[in-house]
Design an enzyme around this catalytic site. Sequence first.
Site, PDB file in Angstrom:
ATOM      1  N   TYR A   1      -2.710   1.123  -3.442  1.00  0.00           N
ATOM      2  CA  TYR A   1      -4.106   1.568  -2.921  1.00  0.00           C
ATOM      3  C   TYR A   1      -3.583   2.624  -1.710  1.00  0.00           C
ATOM      4  O   TYR A   1      -2.655   2.287  -1.050  1.00  0.00           O
ATOM      5  CB  TYR A   1      -5.152   0.674  -2.411  1.00  0.00           C
ATOM      6  CG  TYR A   1      -4.439  -0.451  -1.556  1.00  0.00           C
ATOM      7  CD1 TYR A   1      -4.757  -0.096  -0.142  1.00  0.00           C
ATOM      8  CD2 TYR A   1      -3.736  -1.449  -1.922  1.00  0.00           C
ATOM      9  CE1 TYR A   1      -4.075  -1.180   0.906  1.00  0.00           C
ATOM     10  CE2 TYR A   1      -3.193  -2.440  -0.965  1.00  0.00           C
ATOM     11  CZ  TYR A   1      -3.430  -2.438   0.345  1.00  0.00           C
ATOM     12  OH  TYR A   1      -3.105  -3.016   1.097  1.00  0.00           O
TER      13      TYR A   1
ATOM     14  N   SER B   1       0.932  -1.161  -0.064  1.00  0.00           N
ATOM     15  CA  SER B   1       0.047  -0.213  -0.017  1.00  0.00           C
ATOM     16  C   SER B   1       0.911   1.290   0.072  1.00  0.00           C
ATOM     17  O   SER B   1       2.184   1.236   0.017  1.00  0.00           O
ATOM     18  CB  SER B   1      -1.057  -0.090   1.195  1.00  0.00           C
ATOM     19  OG  SER B   1       0.082   0.064   2.288  1.00  0.00           O
TER      20      SER B   1
END
EC number: 4.1.1.11
Length: 128
Positions: free
Chosen positions: A58, A25
Amino acid sequence: MQRNMLKSKIHRAVVTHCELHYEGSCAIDENLLEAANIVENERIDIWNINNGERFSTYAIKGERGSGMISLNGSAARRAQLGDLVIIAAFANVDEEELKAGWKPDLVFVDDKNAIKGSRDHVPTQSWT
């Protein structure tokens, strides 16, 4: 018709952490997430100004007020501490929303990733 439009951008952020063995991430200071209208788990594209790498991951929340931009998991291989990056998110926007004046959220930061300004458009590029 839907068009895939720039929705959010954090411009010239400094990479503060690279955590190879953290779950994949990009952790982003909550202040920056809110200013850019990016939510947790939203897909983001990251463009490394220093080396030209472009990749997707993300967003997750980083500590509010910390200036954190942490590339985690395999993304940690795409940058070094101190690299400048552009973080962008896109959205599908229909023609009616565009005609109604839909605009992106663009956030500009200093060398500590503190917000120094924002606007809702990219200026026209000229040859001057």
